[in-house]
Design a protein around this motif. Structure first.
Motif, PDB file in Angstrom:
ATOM      1  N   ALA A  27       8.245  32.150  13.979  1.00 11.41           N
ATOM      2  CA  ALA A  27       8.866  31.365  13.137  1.00 11.41           C
ATOM      3  C   ALA A  27      10.053  30.547  14.074  1.00 11.41           C
ATOM      4  O   ALA A  27      10.003  29.346  14.221  1.00 11.41           O
ATOM      5  N   ALA A  28      10.832  31.358  14.704  1.00  9.25           N
ATOM      6  CA  ALA A  28      12.121  30.802  15.471  1.00  9.25           C
ATOM      7  C   ALA A  28      11.417  30.241  16.547  1.00  9.25           C
ATOM      8  O   ALA A  28      12.366  29.309  16.999  1.00  9.25           O
ATOM      9  N   TYR A  29      10.403  30.652  17.312  1.00  9.72           N
ATOM     10  CA  TYR A  29       9.898  30.215  18.368  1.00  9.72           C
ATOM     11  C   TYR A  29       9.118  28.651  18.027  1.00  9.72           C
ATOM     12  O   TYR A  29       9.529  27.639  18.651  1.00  9.72           O
ATOM     13  N   GLU A  30       8.484  28.624  16.855  1.00 11.38           N
ATOM     14  CA  GLU A  30       8.111  27.429  16.543  1.00 11.38           C
ATOM     15  C   GLU A  30       9.121  26.527  16.187  1.00 11.38           C
ATOM     16  O   GLU A  30       8.853  25.140  16.610  1.00 11.38           O
ATOM     17  N   GLU A  31      10.112  26.925  15.542  1.00  9.21           N
ATOM     18  CA  GLU A  31      11.236  25.987  15.162  1.00  9.21           C
ATOM     19  C   GLU A  31      11.903  25.230  16.571  1.00  9.21           C
ATOM     20  O   GLU A  31      12.274  24.256  16.621  1.00  9.21           O
ATOM     21  N   LYS A  32      12.383  26.440  17.643  1.00  6.71           N
ATOM     22  CA  LYS A  32      12.676  25.657  18.964  1.00  6.71           C
ATOM     23  C   LYS A  32      11.754  24.823  19.353  1.00  6.71           C
ATOM     24  O   LYS A  32      12.085  24.011  19.893  1.00  6.71           O
ATOM     25  N   LEU A  33      10.385  25.100  19.428  1.00 10.03           N
ATOM     26  CA  LEU A  33       9.462  24.110  19.961  1.00 10.03           C
ATOM     27  C   LEU A  33       9.482  22.851  19.300  1.00 10.03           C
ATOM     28  O   LEU A  33       9.348  21.920  20.002  1.00 10.03           O
TER      29      LEU A  33
ATOM     30  N   ALA B 259      12.084  21.368  17.688  1.00  8.56           N
ATOM     31  CA  ALA B 259      13.136  20.840  18.218  1.00  8.56           C
ATOM     32  C   ALA B 259      13.146  20.340  19.545  1.00  8.56           C
ATOM     33  O   ALA B 259      13.461  19.164  20.067  1.00  8.56           O
ATOM     34  N   ALA B 260      12.411  21.169  20.354  1.00  4.36           N
ATOM     35  CA  ALA B 260      12.408  20.563  21.956  1.00  4.36           C
ATOM     36  C   ALA B 260      11.483  19.433  21.927  1.00  4.36           C
ATOM     37  O   ALA B 260      11.777  18.403  22.816  1.00  4.36           O
ATOM     38  N   LYS B 261      10.220  19.454  21.100  1.00 10.38           N
ATOM     39  CA  LYS B 261       9.468  18.262  21.103  1.00 10.38           C
ATOM     40  C   LYS B 261      10.344  16.986  20.518  1.00 10.38           C
ATOM     41  O   LYS B 261      10.089  15.791  20.991  1.00 10.38           O
ATOM     42  N   ALA B 262      11.148  17.112  19.417  1.00 10.98           N
ATOM     43  CA  ALA B 262      11.792  16.289  18.868  1.00 10.98           C
ATOM     44  C   ALA B 262      12.885  15.444  20.164  1.00 10.98           C
ATOM     45  O   ALA B 262      12.878  14.360  20.148  1.00 10.98           O
ATOM     46  N   GLU B 263      13.400  16.792  20.698  1.00  9.71           N
ATOM     47  CA  GLU B 263      14.381  16.056  21.544  1.00  9.71           C
ATOM     48  C   GLU B 263      13.613  15.281  22.852  1.00  9.71           C
ATOM     49  O   GLU B 263      14.239  14.309  23.213  1.00  9.71           O
ATOM     50  N   ILE B 264      12.562  15.719  23.262  1.00 11.50           N
ATOM     51  CA  ILE B 264      11.826  14.950  24.224  1.00 11.50           C
ATOM     52  C   ILE B 264      11.114  13.558  23.693  1.00 11.50           C
ATOM     53  O   ILE B 264      11.564  12.587  24.242  1.00 11.50           O
TER      54      ILE B 264
END
Length: 154
Positions: free
Chosen positions: A67-73, A75-80
């Motif tokens: 879940a933490a990894y998916e949240e980071k992913l 967030a990274a997608k949103a940042e991109i």
């Protein structure tokens, strides 16, 4: 009835050693087999349930890490996507600025060309007026007899 009681007494008296041996056998079984078996089973149950609990803990930890990894992913997608949107906005602003600059430059050239045309037209008008006076003087000179002065006519 005495005979029956007598037989029962002999039977019970003959069964006493068997009962004592049976009680000793049950006590020996309880002491030698049942207690160690219960201890081994309890230890096995503790290890098994401990392993199951450990496995459940590992699964829940893996799920939380996932879940933490998916949240980071996310967030990274949103940042991109945000960076891409910012870059697109920047490019659009640069394009709009370049278009505005080209429009301004073109408008200046059009104004300059209009001024040149106006100046050229004004010069042509003045030239036509000047040529009109000269042409009218020539016409008068050609039409009037030779002795008449063109200065009077003007």
């Amino acid at each position: 009835m005495d005979q029956i009681l007598n037989q029962l007494g002999e039977l019970v008296l003959g069964a006493v050693p068997t009962m004592i041996l049976f009680i000793l056998l049950v006590a020996a079984y309880g002491f030698l087999v049942r207690r160690p078996l219960d201890r081994v089973l309890a230890e096995r149950r503790a290890r098994t349930s401990g392993a199951v609990e450990h496995a459940r803990g590992a699964v829940s930890k893996a799920e939380s890490e996932t879940a933490a990894y998916e949240e980071k992913l996310r967030a990274a997608k949103a940042e991109i996507f945000h960076a891409r949107d910012q870059k697109l906005k920047q490019w659009n602003a640069e394009r709009d600025a370049a278009l505005a600059q080209v429009r301004q430059h073109t408008m200046e050239r059009v104004r300059g060309a209009r001024q040149e045309i106006e100046q050229s037209a004004q010069g042509a008008r003045l030239q036509i007026v000047g040529m009109g006076d000269e042409l009218s003087a020539r016409v008068l000179k050609a039409v009037l007899p030779a002795g008449v002065s063109t200065e009077v006519a003007q």
